[in-house]
Write a protein that holds these residues in place. Structure first.
Motif, PDB file in Angstrom:
ATOM      1  N   LEU A 108      93.064 -31.046  80.516  1.00 40.33           N
ATOM      2  CA  LEU A 108      93.367 -32.466  80.721  1.00 40.33           C
ATOM      3  C   LEU A 108      93.435 -32.807  82.204  1.00 40.33           C
ATOM      4  CD1 LEU A 108      96.063 -33.277  77.998  1.00 40.33           C
ATOM      5  CD2 LEU A 108      93.790 -34.318  78.230  1.00 40.33           C
ATOM      6  N   HIS A 109      94.097 -31.957  82.978  1.00 39.19           N
ATOM      7  CA  HIS A 109      94.191 -32.188  84.421  1.00 39.19           C
ATOM      8  C   HIS A 109      92.806 -32.133  85.074  1.00 39.19           C
ATOM      9  CE1 HIS A 109      98.530 -32.412  85.378  1.00 39.19           C
ATOM     10  NE2 HIS A 109      98.634 -31.835  84.183  1.00 39.19           N
ATOM     11  N   PHE A 110      91.992 -31.168  84.672  1.00 34.16           N
ATOM     12  CA  PHE A 110      90.621 -31.055  85.194  1.00 34.16           C
ATOM     13  C   PHE A 110      89.857 -32.340  84.907  1.00 34.16           C
ATOM     14  CE2 PHE A 110      86.134 -30.101  84.447  1.00 34.16           C
ATOM     15  CZ  PHE A 110      85.783 -29.423  85.608  1.00 34.16           C
ATOM     16  N   LEU A 111      89.972 -32.829  83.686  1.00 30.83           N
ATOM     17  CA  LEU A 111      89.279 -34.052  83.298  1.00 30.83           C
ATOM     18  C   LEU A 111      89.738 -35.234  84.142  1.00 30.83           C
ATOM     19  CD1 LEU A 111      87.352 -35.548  81.424  1.00 30.83           C
ATOM     20  CD2 LEU A 111      89.227 -35.731  79.778  1.00 30.83           C
ATOM     21  N   LEU A 112      91.036 -35.380  84.319  1.00 24.18           N
ATOM     22  CA  LEU A 112      91.559 -36.512  85.089  1.00 24.18           C
ATOM     23  C   LEU A 112      91.208 -36.426  86.574  1.00 24.18           C
ATOM     24  CD1 LEU A 112      94.950 -36.952  83.258  1.00 24.18           C
ATOM     25  CD2 LEU A 112      93.013 -38.557  83.271  1.00 24.18           C
ATOM     26  N   GLU A 113      90.930 -35.214  87.066  1.00 25.79           N
ATOM     27  CA  GLU A 113      90.513 -35.035  88.461  1.00 25.79           C
ATOM     28  C   GLU A 113      89.014 -35.244  88.646  1.00 25.79           C
ATOM     29  OE1 GLU A 113      91.801 -31.064  89.366  1.00 25.79           O
ATOM     30  OE2 GLU A 113      93.912 -31.579  89.077  1.00 25.79           O
ATOM     31  N   SER A 114      88.273 -35.374  87.561  1.00 26.04           N
ATOM     32  CA  SER A 114      86.815 -35.472  87.652  1.00 26.04           C
ATOM     33  C   SER A 114      86.374 -36.848  88.143  1.00 26.04           C
ATOM     34  CB  SER A 114      86.163 -35.151  86.302  1.00 26.04           C
ATOM     35  OG  SER A 114      86.419 -36.185  85.381  1.00 26.04           O
ATOM     36  N   LYS A 115      85.170 -36.879  88.655  1.00 17.51           N
ATOM     37  CA  LYS A 115      84.598 -38.115  89.197  1.00 17.51           C
ATOM     38  C   LYS A 115      84.585 -39.234  88.162  1.00 17.51           C
ATOM     39  CE  LYS A 115      80.506 -39.870  91.516  1.00 17.51           C
ATOM     40  NZ  LYS A 115      79.163 -39.571  92.000  1.00 17.51           N
ATOM     41  N   ALA A 116      84.271 -38.925  86.928  1.00 13.31           N
ATOM     42  CA  ALA A 116      84.183 -39.941  85.875  1.00 13.31           C
ATOM     43  C   ALA A 116      85.521 -40.633  85.619  1.00 13.31           C
ATOM     44  CB  ALA A 116      83.675 -39.310  84.579  1.00 13.31           C
ATOM     45  N   CYS A 117      86.614 -39.991  85.983  1.00 16.87           N
ATOM     46  CA  CYS A 117      87.941 -40.543  85.696  1.00 16.87           C
ATOM     47  C   CYS A 117      88.635 -41.127  86.926  1.00 16.87           C
ATOM     48  CB  CYS A 117      88.818 -39.474  85.049  1.00 16.87           C
ATOM     49  SG  CYS A 117      88.273 -39.051  83.385  1.00 16.87           S
ATOM     50  N   GLN A 118      87.899 -41.355  87.986  1.00 15.39           N
ATOM     51  CA  GLN A 118      88.506 -41.880  89.210  1.00 15.39           C
ATOM     52  C   GLN A 118      89.229 -43.208  88.994  1.00 15.39           C
ATOM     53  OE1 GLN A 118      85.279 -41.947  92.033  1.00 15.39           O
ATOM     54  NE2 GLN A 118      85.807 -39.933  92.825  1.00 15.39           N
ATOM     55  N   GLU A 119      88.716 -44.047  88.105  1.00 15.64           N
ATOM     56  CA  GLU A 119      89.314 -45.354  87.847  1.00 15.64           C
ATOM     57  C   GLU A 119      90.254 -45.356  86.647  1.00 15.64           C
ATOM     58  OE1 GLU A 119      88.777 -47.790  90.093  1.00 15.64           O
ATOM     59  OE2 GLU A 119      87.521 -46.328  91.156  1.00 15.64           O
ATOM     60  N   VAL A 120      90.416 -44.212  86.007  1.00 11.17           N
ATOM     61  CA  VAL A 120      91.257 -44.108  84.819  1.00 11.17           C
ATOM     62  C   VAL A 120      92.729 -44.110  85.223  1.00 11.17           C
ATOM     63  CG1 VAL A 120      91.970 -42.500  82.989  1.00 11.17           C
ATOM     64  CG2 VAL A 120      89.543 -42.973  83.374  1.00 11.17           C
ATOM     65  N   THR A 121      93.491 -44.981  84.575  1.00  6.33           N
ATOM     66  CA  THR A 121      94.933 -45.009  84.810  1.00  6.33           C
ATOM     67  C   THR A 121      95.738 -44.779  83.527  1.00  6.33           C
ATOM     68  OG1 THR A 121      94.911 -47.423  84.655  1.00  6.33           O
ATOM     69  CG2 THR A 121      94.811 -46.467  86.873  1.00  6.33           C
ATOM     70  N   PHE A 122      95.039 -44.716  82.378  1.00  5.62           N
ATOM     71  CA  PHE A 122      95.704 -44.468  81.108  1.00  5.62           C
ATOM     72  C   PHE A 122      94.935 -43.429  80.303  1.00  5.62           C
ATOM     73  CE2 PHE A 122      97.105 -48.653  82.351  1.00  5.62           C
ATOM     74  CZ  PHE A 122      98.467 -48.602  82.090  1.00  5.62           C
ATOM     75  N   VAL A 123      95.668 -42.584  79.606  1.00  3.99           N
ATOM     76  CA  VAL A 123      95.091 -41.600  78.689  1.00  3.99           C
ATOM     77  C   VAL A 123      95.531 -42.002  77.290  1.00  3.99           C
ATOM     78  CG1 VAL A 123      95.031 -39.174  78.001  1.00  3.99           C
ATOM     79  CG2 VAL A 123      95.172 -39.785  80.427  1.00  3.99           C
ATOM     80  N   GLU A 124      94.558 -42.134  76.394  1.00  4.99           N
ATOM     81  CA  GLU A 124      94.843 -42.519  75.022  1.00  4.99           C
ATOM     82  C   GLU A 124      94.390 -41.423  74.067  1.00  4.99           C
ATOM     83  OE1 GLU A 124      92.740 -46.173  74.354  1.00  4.99           O
ATOM     84  OE2 GLU A 124      94.041 -47.311  75.700  1.00  4.99           O
ATOM     85  N   ALA A 125      95.083 -41.328  72.950  1.00  4.75           N
ATOM     86  CA  ALA A 125      94.705 -40.399  71.884  1.00  4.75           C
ATOM     87  C   ALA A 125      95.346 -40.876  70.599  1.00  4.75           C
ATOM     88  CB  ALA A 125      95.178 -38.984  72.208  1.00  4.75           C
ATOM     89  N   THR A 126      94.751 -40.494  69.484  1.00  2.00           N
ATOM     90  CA  THR A 126      95.431 -40.720  68.210  1.00  2.00           C
ATOM     91  C   THR A 126      95.880 -39.362  67.691  1.00  2.00           C
ATOM     92  OG1 THR A 126      93.384 -40.617  66.894  1.00  2.00           O
ATOM     93  CG2 THR A 126      94.112 -42.801  67.665  1.00  2.00           C
ATOM     94  N   ILE A 127      97.094 -39.352  67.152  1.00  2.43           N
ATOM     95  CA  ILE A 127      97.708 -38.104  66.713  1.00  2.43           C
ATOM     96  C   ILE A 127      98.469 -38.373  65.416  1.00  2.43           C
ATOM     97  CG2 ILE A 127      99.283 -36.219  67.334  1.00  2.43           C
ATOM     98  CD1 ILE A 127      98.933 -37.080  70.285  1.00  2.43           C
ATOM     99  N   THR A 128      98.316 -37.487  64.450  1.00  3.03           N
ATOM    100  CA  THR A 128      99.068 -37.627  63.210  1.00  3.03           C
ATOM    101  C   THR A 128     100.540 -37.288  63.453  1.00  3.03           C
ATOM    102  OG1 THR A 128      98.571 -35.361  62.550  1.00  3.03           O
ATOM    103  CG2 THR A 128      97.076 -37.085  61.743  1.00  3.03           C
ATOM    104  N   PRO A 129     101.441 -37.872  62.655  1.00  2.00           N
ATOM    105  CA  PRO A 129     102.866 -37.591  62.846  1.00  2.00           C
ATOM    106  C   PRO A 129     103.224 -36.111  62.727  1.00  2.00           C
ATOM    107  CG  PRO A 129     102.592 -39.518  61.467  1.00  2.00           C
ATOM    108  CD  PRO A 129     101.215 -38.920  61.657  1.00  2.00           C
ATOM    109  N   SER A 130     102.478 -35.355  61.937  1.00  2.00           N
ATOM    110  CA  SER A 130     102.808 -33.938  61.751  1.00  2.00           C
ATOM    111  C   SER A 130     102.249 -33.034  62.852  1.00  2.00           C
ATOM    112  CB  SER A 130     102.292 -33.448  60.396  1.00  2.00           C
ATOM    113  OG  SER A 130     100.877 -33.479  60.370  1.00  2.00           O
TER     114      SER A 130
END
Length: 170
Positions: free
Chosen positions: A100-122
């Motif tokens: 996750l940290h590698f991804l957020l440090e990548s060029k494609a994520c330079q403008e990203v300020t939020f990380v979203e995901a869907t996760i089941t309660p369990s």
């Protein structure tokens, strides 16, 4: 962009963006886990067309972890994490967090300020992963109802909660 770290002195993990040749290994990892199984085509497609927002972790040139993700066209300051997979032999070693940290440090994520995901309660492991991400970036995490059970065909699919981590400062 590649990044290496050592699990032990003789076990190096390399993080990189996947190539289409990595798609089959990503799919194989999913088939050996409890993750939702998509077609092998999905992993090859993600590795080809969305490789800048995906990550693979390799040990001895073998895929031992991956993230598939994309930047939603209507929400370009976010990255949506579709799946995080880590081989059973590598779980509990922090590989998912490092990816996750590698991804957020990548060029494609330079403008990203939020990380979203869907996760089941369990799915406590995924919830913990994103809670850790929020702590790492000293930011907020929120969870809301998103895809209710009635949206899924058949029976047995839990609702998917939407988790949002951010804002993230780079």
């Amino acid at each position: 962009m590649n990044k290496q770290f050592e699990q032990t002195p003789d076990q190096k993990i390399t993080l990189s963006h996947p190539s289409k040749e990595d798609g089959a290994a990503m799919w194989e990892l999913v088939t050996q886990s409890t993750l939702d199984t998509n077609s092998s085509y999905k992993y090859i497609l993600m590795s080809e067309y969305f490789n800048e927002t995906c990550v693979v972790a390799k040990q001895n040139n073998q895929v031992v972890g991956f993230i598939t993700a994309f930047i939603p066209p209507k929400n370009e300051d976010a990255i949506f994490i579709w799946q995080v997979g880590v081989d059973a032999s590598q779980r509990g070693k922090g590989i998912a967090s490092k990816m996750l940290h590698f991804l957020l440090e990548s060029k494609a994520c330079q403008e990203v300020t939020f990380v979203e995901a869907t996760i089941t309660p369990s799915n406590r492991a995924s919830q913990s992963l994103f809670q850790k991400l929020a702590r790492d970036f000293d930011t907020e995490i929120q969870s809301t109802e998103f895809f209710t059970e009635d949206l899924f065909p058949g029976e047995g699919h839990e609702q998917e909660l939407k988790f949002i981590v951010g804002p993230i400062a780079h």
